[in-house]
Scaffold this active site. Structure first.
Site, PDB file in Angstrom:
ATOM      1  CG  ASP A   7       6.952 -14.724  22.495  1.00  0.00           C
ATOM      2  OD1 ASP A   7       7.135 -15.936  22.728  1.00  0.00           O
ATOM      3  OD2 ASP A   7       7.752 -14.048  21.827  1.00  0.00           O
ATOM      4  CB  SER A   8      10.161 -15.409  25.525  1.00  0.00           C
ATOM      5  OG  SER A   8      10.451 -15.359  24.139  1.00  0.00           O
ATOM      6  CE1 TYR A  39       9.926 -16.096  29.098  1.00  0.00           C
ATOM      7  CE2 TYR A  39       8.075 -17.367  28.289  1.00  0.00           C
ATOM      8  CZ  TYR A  39       8.563 -16.304  29.005  1.00  0.00           C
ATOM      9  OH  TYR A  39       7.692 -15.463  29.643  1.00  0.00           O
ATOM     10  N   GLY A  40      13.959 -20.117  25.627  1.00  0.00           N
ATOM     11  CA  GLY A  40      14.400 -21.347  24.969  1.00  0.00           C
ATOM     12  C   GLY A  40      15.525 -22.098  25.651  1.00  0.00           C
ATOM     13  CB  CYS A  70       5.673 -18.464  23.606  1.00  0.00           C
ATOM     14  SG  CYS A  70       7.279 -19.074  24.113  1.00  0.00           S
ATOM     15  CG  ASN A  71       6.027 -22.789  18.928  1.00  0.00           C
ATOM     16  OD1 ASN A  71       5.385 -23.593  18.288  1.00  0.00           O
ATOM     17  ND2 ASN A  71       6.177 -21.545  18.511  1.00  0.00           N
ATOM     18  CB  CYS A 180      10.659 -20.486  17.683  1.00  0.00           C
ATOM     19  SG  CYS A 180      11.084 -19.003  18.623  1.00  0.00           S
ATOM     20  CB  THR A 181       6.117 -16.922  18.023  1.00  0.00           C
ATOM     21  OG1 THR A 181       6.747 -16.680  19.293  1.00  0.00           O
ATOM     22  CG2 THR A 181       5.001 -17.933  18.178  1.00  0.00           C
ATOM     23  CG  HIS A 182      11.459 -14.672  18.699  1.00  0.00           C
ATOM     24  ND1 HIS A 182      10.814 -15.257  19.761  1.00  0.00           N
ATOM     25  CD2 HIS A 182      11.899 -13.472  19.150  1.00  0.00           C
ATOM     26  CE1 HIS A 182      10.875 -14.447  20.810  1.00  0.00           C
ATOM     27  NE2 HIS A 182      11.536 -13.347  20.466  1.00  0.00           N
TER      28      HIS A 182
END
Ligand code: DGL
Length: 259
Positions: A7-8, A39-40, A70-71, A180-182
């Site tokens: 992931d980021s 990354y977004g 990570c989407n 978003c995985t966050h």
């Protein structure tokens, strides 16, 4: 089989947790690209190049299944990764389809990064699975900043959540996609700031079930011992502070890696 996850940053811990719950004995190697987070707000090609380098590294280190937790990375890179690597690659996209299925108001709010929302794959997802539904998108870069600092509740988190969800609720959204995985780390705060009837959906549990199903029929040829190793491209001290805050029950070794 060893699972590689990337992931980021620490957002993918929300997916790591789901996978570890279903597969407690399976070795996991996670790379948090915290030096390059977020990354977004980056162009798709740059995300793809970066994610390819990290994937190369995870495969060289013995990953036999790759999870793009990570989407944003999935939307921009999963196609080329699947064409490149001979192992199963599990990605994740904002849960537009299940949201479109459960909405009663006909309006869904998708919280996701700018990079995800701008991706062609995201538009295809909406066109294929949400025709007839109003889809309102909302990037929440502040959520990522907060989670990367280990802040998941309290006044700062509440303010960020209120700002993000108010226009969606005003427009009649009765389902919010945590795309978003966050964002699942802010789930309790979001839950406390929206009506009880508002559904919150994220894809972490479905991704974990997909990984478990891939492992079900796989012969266990791994010579790795079980355990979780987490590497960060950022400062290791920061990872060591965040890990117990975000995943208090997880035992893992940590180190730093540079790209
Ligand atoms: N966690 C990531 C996602 O699922 C990206 C967050 C970011 O780095 O902007 O999209």
């Amino acid at each position: 089989m060893k699972i590689g996850i990337l992931d980021s940053g620490v957002g993918g811990f929300s997916v790591l947790q789901e996978i570890h719950t279903l597969l407690p004995q399976t070795p996991i190697h996670y790379v948090a690209d915290s030096s390059w987070c977020p990354y977004g707000n980056k162009p798709g090609e740059e995300i793809r190049d970066r994610v390819t380098r990290i994937s190369d590294y995870l495969l060289e280190a013995g990953a036999e299944i790759l999870v793009i937790a990570c989407n944003s990375a999935t939307i921009h890179a999963v196609g080329s990764l699947r064409a490149t690597y001979p192992i199963p690659i599990v990605g994740m996209e904002p849960a537009v389809k299940p949201a479109a299925e459960v909405t009663r108001s006909g309006v869904i709010g998708v919280l996701a990064t700018e990079a995800s929302i701008a991706g062609e794959k995201f538009h295809q997802l909406v066109n294929t699975h949400a025709s007839g539904v109003r889809v309102i998108t909302r990037p929440c870069p502040r959520f990522v900043e907060l989670v990367e600092q280990g802040i998941t509740d309290g006044p700062e988190a509440e303010l960020a959540v209120d700002e993000a969800v108010a226009p969606l609720l005003q427009a009649g959204a009765d389902v919010l996609v945590l795309g978003c995985t966050h964002y699942p780390f802010l789930r309790s705060t979001i839950r406390s700031r929206v009506p009880e009837t508002t559904e919150l959906i994220d894809t972490g549990p479905a991704v974990a079930r997909r990984v478990a199903s891939l492992l079900e029929n796989a012969p266990d040829l791994s010579i790795e011992t079980s355990g979780i190793h987490i590497e960060t491209t950022g400062p290791q001290e920061q990872l060591d502070l965040l890990l117990p805050k975000l995943l208090p029950n997880l035992t893992a070794t940590t180190s730093q890696v540079r790209f």
